[in-house]
Enzyme design. Structure first.
Site, mmCIF file in Angstrom:
data_model
loop_
_atom_site.group_PDB
_atom_site.id
_atom_site.type_symbol
_atom_site.label_atom_id
_atom_site.label_comp_id
_atom_site.label_asym_id
_atom_site.label_seq_id
_atom_site.Cartn_x
_atom_site.Cartn_y
_atom_site.Cartn_z
ATOM 1 N N TYR A 159 0.844 -1.196 0.000
ATOM 2 C CA TYR A 159 0.000 0.000 0.000
ATOM 3 C C TYR A 159 0.887 1.256 0.000
ATOM 4 O O TYR A 159 0.721 2.156 -0.836
ATOM 5 C CB TYR A 159 -0.941 0.006 1.211
ATOM 6 C CG TYR A 159 -1.868 1.197 1.239
ATOM 7 C CD1 TYR A 159 -3.042 1.210 0.489
ATOM 8 C CD2 TYR A 159 -1.578 2.324 2.017
ATOM 9 C CE1 TYR A 159 -3.895 2.311 0.506
ATOM 10 C CE2 TYR A 159 -2.418 3.417 2.042
ATOM 11 C CZ TYR A 159 -3.580 3.411 1.290
ATOM 12 O OH TYR A 159 -4.415 4.505 1.308
ATOM 13 N N LYS A 163 1.471 4.109 -2.997
ATOM 14 C CA LYS A 163 1.243 5.545 -2.785
ATOM 15 C C LYS A 163 2.539 6.331 -3.017
ATOM 16 O O LYS A 163 2.505 7.468 -3.490
ATOM 17 C CB LYS A 163 0.679 5.787 -1.379
ATOM 18 C CG LYS A 163 -0.714 5.167 -1.152
ATOM 19 C CD LYS A 163 -1.757 5.677 -2.121
ATOM 20 C CE LYS A 163 -3.181 5.292 -1.738
ATOM 21 N NZ LYS A 163 -4.168 5.725 -2.739
HETATM 22 N N1 LIG Z 1 -9.663 6.908 4.443
HETATM 23 C C1 LIG Z 1 -8.388 7.033 4.749
HETATM 24 O O1 LIG Z 1 -7.997 6.981 5.941
HETATM 25 C C2 LIG Z 1 -7.391 7.279 3.641
HETATM 26 C C3 LIG Z 1 -6.140 7.777 4.015
HETATM 27 C C4 LIG Z 1 -5.204 8.041 3.017
HETATM 28 C C5 LIG Z 1 -5.513 7.813 1.687
HETATM 29 N N2 LIG Z 1 -6.744 7.315 1.370
HETATM 30 C C6 LIG Z 1 -7.010 7.076 -0.051
HETATM 31 O O2 LIG Z 1 -8.175 7.783 -0.419
HETATM 32 C C7 LIG Z 1 -8.762 7.180 -1.569
HETATM 33 C C8 LIG Z 1 -10.280 7.086 -1.350
HETATM 34 O O3 LIG Z 1 -10.513 6.239 -0.231
HETATM 35 P P1 LIG Z 1 -11.744 6.433 0.754
HETATM 36 O O4 LIG Z 1 -11.162 6.451 2.113
HETATM 37 O O5 LIG Z 1 -12.602 7.538 0.306
HETATM 38 O O6 LIG Z 1 -12.451 5.014 0.518
HETATM 39 P P2 LIG Z 1 -13.993 4.566 0.536
HETATM 40 O O7 LIG Z 1 -14.793 5.432 1.435
HETATM 41 O O8 LIG Z 1 -13.945 3.095 0.816
HETATM 42 O O9 LIG Z 1 -14.488 4.806 -0.984
HETATM 43 C C9 LIG Z 1 -13.936 4.046 -2.031
HETATM 44 C C10 LIG Z 1 -14.584 4.450 -3.363
HETATM 45 O O10 LIG Z 1 -13.860 3.763 -4.402
HETATM 46 C C11 LIG Z 1 -14.761 2.986 -5.187
HETATM 47 N N3 LIG Z 1 -14.086 1.750 -5.599
HETATM 48 C C12 LIG Z 1 -13.600 0.761 -4.805
HETATM 49 N N4 LIG Z 1 -13.096 -0.240 -5.547
HETATM 50 C C13 LIG Z 1 -13.253 0.137 -6.848
HETATM 51 C C14 LIG Z 1 -12.946 -0.474 -8.093
HETATM 52 N N5 LIG Z 1 -12.392 -1.699 -8.154
HETATM 53 N N6 LIG Z 1 -13.221 0.195 -9.239
HETATM 54 C C15 LIG Z 1 -13.803 1.429 -9.205
HETATM 55 N N7 LIG Z 1 -14.123 2.048 -8.058
HETATM 56 C C16 LIG Z 1 -13.854 1.417 -6.891
HETATM 57 C C17 LIG Z 1 -15.966 2.715 -4.273
HETATM 58 O O11 LIG Z 1 -17.192 2.494 -4.981
HETATM 59 P P3 LIG Z 1 -17.639 1.012 -5.506
HETATM 60 O O12 LIG Z 1 -17.399 0.065 -4.364
HETATM 61 O O13 LIG Z 1 -19.077 1.157 -5.909
HETATM 62 O O14 LIG Z 1 -16.780 0.719 -6.699
HETATM 63 C C18 LIG Z 1 -16.034 4.036 -3.511
HETATM 64 O O15 LIG Z 1 -16.718 4.994 -4.302
HETATM 65 C C19 LIG Z 1 -8.067 5.826 -1.747
HETATM 66 O O16 LIG Z 1 -7.159 5.921 -2.811
HETATM 67 C C20 LIG Z 1 -7.335 5.630 -0.429
HETATM 68 O O17 LIG Z 1 -6.175 4.847 -0.596
HETATM 69 C C21 LIG Z 1 -7.699 7.053 2.303
#
Ligand SMILES: NC(=O)c1ccc[n+]([C@@H]2O[C@H](COP(=O)([O-])OP(=O)(O)OC[C@H]3O[C@@H](n4cnc5c(N)ncnc54)[C@H](OP(=O)(O)O)[C@@H]3O)[C@@H](O)[C@H]2O)c1
Length: 262
Positions: A159, A163
């Site tokens: 992961y 990133k």
């Molecule tokens: N939350 C944190 O603490 C955090 C911290 C640092 C970075 N991030 C990064 O932020 C980004 C967004 O994460 P989030 O926290 O907002 O996650 P989230 O709430 O789980 O949302 C994930 C989104 O991605 C979509 N998705 C998942 N798998 C997919 C696939 N195979 N194809 C197309 N769409 C897909 C999901 O919709 P569907 O399931 O309908 O496809 C959903 O809309 C990610 O890149 C993550 O690594 C998150």
């Protein structure tokens, strides 16, 4: 940083957001819609896409397209790349946001799990950037925002490595394409309240409350950094300091600090 200027820059333009139905992606869509940006929403679940699009259209009066695509597959990435290359209206802002974390340790995950994870976090964003860059360079303008993570600054399994790829590439691409009117920004959040940890099957309770950020702030700061053409943005002062300090930490300490989350 001029946060309001960030929103004004995208007014009347078209943004494509991956992972737009939940968490950070849904918040990117909401803030952009509120500032008058038309949207192309991408995720897998068509019902959720239609629902999000209907709400954004009725609340903000903008145009919203939906595109159901699985970004863990070659065909899914190609469908989105096709929209970026040749669809109308042209996409002015690409947000590579869709992603998830794997719960298991590298050696215990199957190679296929790791390949799917690599695809959604690196290969698909790379393909989408490649597709978006052609028309953006031709027009002499465009913005790409890659959602990375502070995990990209510390050793944190595949992961963190994925990133780190996004951060490194964004740094290079911003220098390379900035003079031609296209900026590339990596936004590197710490822990954010979204569906991420629940989807990964990890309890949020082990992480102290003060380490959590709200999506609203991460997105606001990220969009402002992208509008200003910055290569890297680490939302919040506490994570800016952490990212800076991480450069000087030995790998063992960095890995320990990153152990709990992503
Ligand atoms: N939350 C944190 O603490 C955090 C911290 C640092 C970075 N991030 C990064 O932020 C980004 C967004 O994460 P989030 O926290 O907002 O996650 P989230 O709430 O789980 O949302 C994930 C989104 O991605 C979509 N998705 C998942 N798998 C997919 C696939 N195979 N194809 C197309 N769409 C897909 C999901 O919709 P569907 O399931 O309908 O496809 C959903 O809309 C990610 O890149 C993550 O690594 C998150």
């Amino acid at each position: 940083m001029n946060l309001r200027g960030g929103m004004l820059k995208f007014s009347g333009k078209t943004a494509l957001v991956t992972g737009a139905t939940a968490g950070l992606g849904a918040e990117f869509a909401r803030q952009l819609a509120a500032s008058g940006t038309n949207l192309v929403l991408v995720a897998r679940d068509m019902d959720k896409l239609d629902d999000s699009a209907a709400k954004l259209r009725s609340e903000y009066g903008i145009a919203v397209e939906v595109l159901s695509a699985d970004l863990e597959t070659e065909s899914g990435a190609q469908a989105v790349a096709h929209r970026l290359r040749s669809g109308t209206p042209a996409v002015d802002l690409l947000i590579n946001n869709a992603g998830y974390g794997l719960r298991g340790r590298f050696d215990r995950n199957s190679p296929q799990q790791e390949l799917d994870h690599l695809r959604i976090l690196v290969t698909s964003p790379m393909e989408l950037m490649h597709a978006a860059l052609g028309p953006m360079l031709q027009r002499g303008s465009g913005v790409i925002l890659n959602v990375a993570s502070v995990a990209g600054f510390v050793p944190r399994g595949t992961y963190g490595a994925c990133k780190a790829w996004l951060i490194s590439f964004s740094r290079w691409a911003n220098v390379e394409y900035g003079p031609e009117g296209v900026s590339v920004t990596a936004v590197c959040p710490g822990f954010v309240h979204t569906e991420f940890h629940q989807r990964m099957g990890v309890s949020k309770k082990t992480i102290p409350g003060w380490l959590w950020l709200q999506p609203e702030r991460v997105v606001r700061e990220g969009l402002a950094a992208a509008a200003a053409g910055r290569a890297v943005s680490v939302p919040s002062r506490r994570y800016t300091v952490a990212a800076f300090v991480s450069r000087f930490l030995p790998a063992r300490l960095g890995a320990y600090a990153g152990k709990r989350g992503r």
